[in-house]
Design a protein around this motif. Structure first.
Motif, PDB file in Angstrom:
ATOM      1  N   SER A  84       8.772  22.161  22.452  1.00  0.00           N
ATOM      2  CA  SER A  84       8.811  20.872  21.764  1.00  0.00           C
ATOM      3  C   SER A  84       8.988  19.819  22.842  1.00  0.00           C
ATOM      4  O   SER A  84      10.029  19.767  23.508  1.00  0.00           O
ATOM      5  CB  SER A  84       9.971  20.821  20.767  1.00  0.00           C
ATOM      6  N   TRP A 120      18.072  10.950  16.858  1.00  0.00           N
ATOM      7  CA  TRP A 120      17.866  12.286  17.389  1.00  0.00           C
ATOM      8  C   TRP A 120      17.035  13.078  16.392  1.00  0.00           C
ATOM      9  O   TRP A 120      17.470  13.334  15.273  1.00  0.00           O
ATOM     10  CB  TRP A 120      19.207  12.972  17.628  1.00  0.00           C
ATOM     11  N   PRO A 121      15.823  13.489  16.774  1.00  0.00           N
ATOM     12  CA  PRO A 121      14.978  14.229  15.835  1.00  0.00           C
ATOM     13  C   PRO A 121      15.480  15.651  15.632  1.00  0.00           C
ATOM     14  O   PRO A 121      16.283  16.162  16.413  1.00  0.00           O
ATOM     15  CB  PRO A 121      13.610  14.216  16.527  1.00  0.00           C
ATOM     16  N   ASP A 122      14.999  16.297  14.581  1.00  0.00           N
ATOM     17  CA  ASP A 122      15.322  17.702  14.339  1.00  0.00           C
ATOM     18  C   ASP A 122      14.464  18.551  15.268  1.00  0.00           C
ATOM     19  O   ASP A 122      13.246  18.651  15.095  1.00  0.00           O
ATOM     20  CB  ASP A 122      15.048  18.059  12.882  1.00  0.00           C
ATOM     21  N   GLY A 124      15.299  21.802  16.068  1.00  0.00           N
ATOM     22  CA  GLY A 124      15.603  23.206  15.876  1.00  0.00           C
ATOM     23  C   GLY A 124      16.763  23.671  16.735  1.00  0.00           C
ATOM     24  O   GLY A 124      17.652  22.890  17.099  1.00  0.00           O
ATOM     25  N   THR A 125      16.729  24.968  17.078  1.00  0.00           N
ATOM     26  CA  THR A 125      17.806  25.573  17.867  1.00  0.00           C
ATOM     27  C   THR A 125      17.192  26.279  19.071  1.00  0.00           C
ATOM     28  O   THR A 125      17.010  27.508  19.079  1.00  0.00           O
ATOM     29  CB  THR A 125      18.610  26.575  17.007  1.00  0.00           C
ATOM     30  N   GLN A 147      24.956  16.165  22.301  1.00  0.00           N
ATOM     31  CA  GLN A 147      23.929  16.492  21.314  1.00  0.00           C
ATOM     32  C   GLN A 147      23.120  17.709  21.750  1.00  0.00           C
ATOM     33  O   GLN A 147      22.786  18.565  20.925  1.00  0.00           O
ATOM     34  CB  GLN A 147      23.015  15.278  21.100  1.00  0.00           C
ATOM     35  N   MET A 151      22.904  21.368  19.864  1.00  0.00           N
ATOM     36  CA  MET A 151      21.583  21.820  19.431  1.00  0.00           C
ATOM     37  C   MET A 151      21.246  23.210  19.956  1.00  0.00           C
ATOM     38  O   MET A 151      20.587  24.000  19.283  1.00  0.00           O
ATOM     39  CB  MET A 151      20.529  20.810  19.912  1.00  0.00           C
TER      40      MET A 151
END
Length: 292
Positions: A84, A120-122, A124-125, A147, A151
């Motif tokens: 990403s 802060w966009p999503d 994932g992990t 953050q 995450m």
């Protein structure tokens, strides 16, 4: 007055000029990022190879990805991973997608346009987060570190790569009529950055620890390439010093500006492209920090 209404208050001509300047600056930055990726490809690969990952990551986040030097190096290093890629610049993300398509990697790259200082966009992990020359631009880097920590997957790794400074290209006694010109330019640039980019040159180790990470590794990458220079090194030097001139012209003496302009004039016999003594000299620091 809102941001939008302030812009509406400008006349159309001024708006067009400002938009042109922004687009030109973005284009120049993209060119420098692409040349940096080309010239320093082996050094970037050596960093990704060194990363002390606990397990092969399947999901990677590249924060401040630019035109994709880190993203593509990480995809090469971890062939089963997807990335990403996050950046504020639409044109940089477009360029990254073009590169990924050219390499047949488009299905492994997911671009995300976001300003991490705003929202802060999503993401994932991920098991690995990469931030190269981007953390010092954050308005509140300590918040960003927290953050990232929250995450990351447990045991995940955060790689922070920062420049010790912009590359140097000329010998110390160059040019012949103004020896030491490049160092004076960089001194002026460092002063400007100290005023406007206060986190540049920070020691990220204590900041990472304060955010809850365990620092597993610290590495210094020393770059010293050439001479003789390749065509890419010549263009890298030319584009980089043009950018430096834009930032520090008013801080230079008239004699230094004249000497710098001779170097940047591609039609001049003194053009930097005609020199056979160019090198690329810089350092990069890499912190590898793990979430427990």
């Amino acid at each position: 007055m809102t941001h939008a209404s302030r812009h509406a208050a400008h006349d159309h001509g001024a708006h067009t000029v400002h938009a042109h300047e922004r687009n030109h600056d973005t284009d120049v930055q993209a060119e420098i990022l692409d040349l940096d990726a080309d010239v320093l490809a082996e050094h970037i690969a050596s960093i990704t190879a060194w990363l002390p990952v606990a397990a092969t990551p399947r999901h990677i986040v590249d924060l401040g990805c630019g035109t994709g030097a880190g993203t593509l190096a990480l995809l090469d290093r971890f062939p089963d991973a997807e990335v990403s890629a996050v950046d504020t610049s639409t044109s940089h993300l477009d360029r990254l997608r073009e590169k990924a398509e050219e390499k047949g990697l488009a299905d492994r790259v997911h671009t995300v346009r976001a300003d991490l200082d705003v929202a802060w966009p999503d993401l994932g992990t991920p098991e690995l987060v990469w931030a190269s020359a981007s953390m010092h631009h954050m308005a509140d880097p300590d918040r960003t570190l927290r953050q990232v920590h929250d995450m990351l997957a447990p045991g995940g790794l955060f790689a922070v790569v920062e420049l010790a400074g912009f590359p140097r290209f000329l010998p110390e006694d160059a040019p012949e009529d103004r020896p030491g010109l490049e160092e004076r330019c960089h001194a002026a640039l460092d002063q400007r950055h100290a005023e406007k980019v206060s986190h540049r040159g920070a020691d990220w180790g204590p900041k990472l620890t304060a955010a809850g990470f365990t620092v597993d590794g610290l590495r210094t990458i020393t770059v010293n390439l050439g001479p003789p220079p390749t065509d890419a090194v010549g263009r890298y030097a030319l584009t980089s010093l043009r950018r430096v001139r834009h930032g520090v012209a008013q801080a230079l003496t008239a004699e230094d500006r004249t000497a710098l302009d001779r170097l940047l004039d591609t039609d001049s016999p003194h053009s930097i492209l005609r020199r056979d003594d160019l090198t690329v000299r810089t350092e990069r620091m890499v912190w590898a920090a793990r979430r427990s």
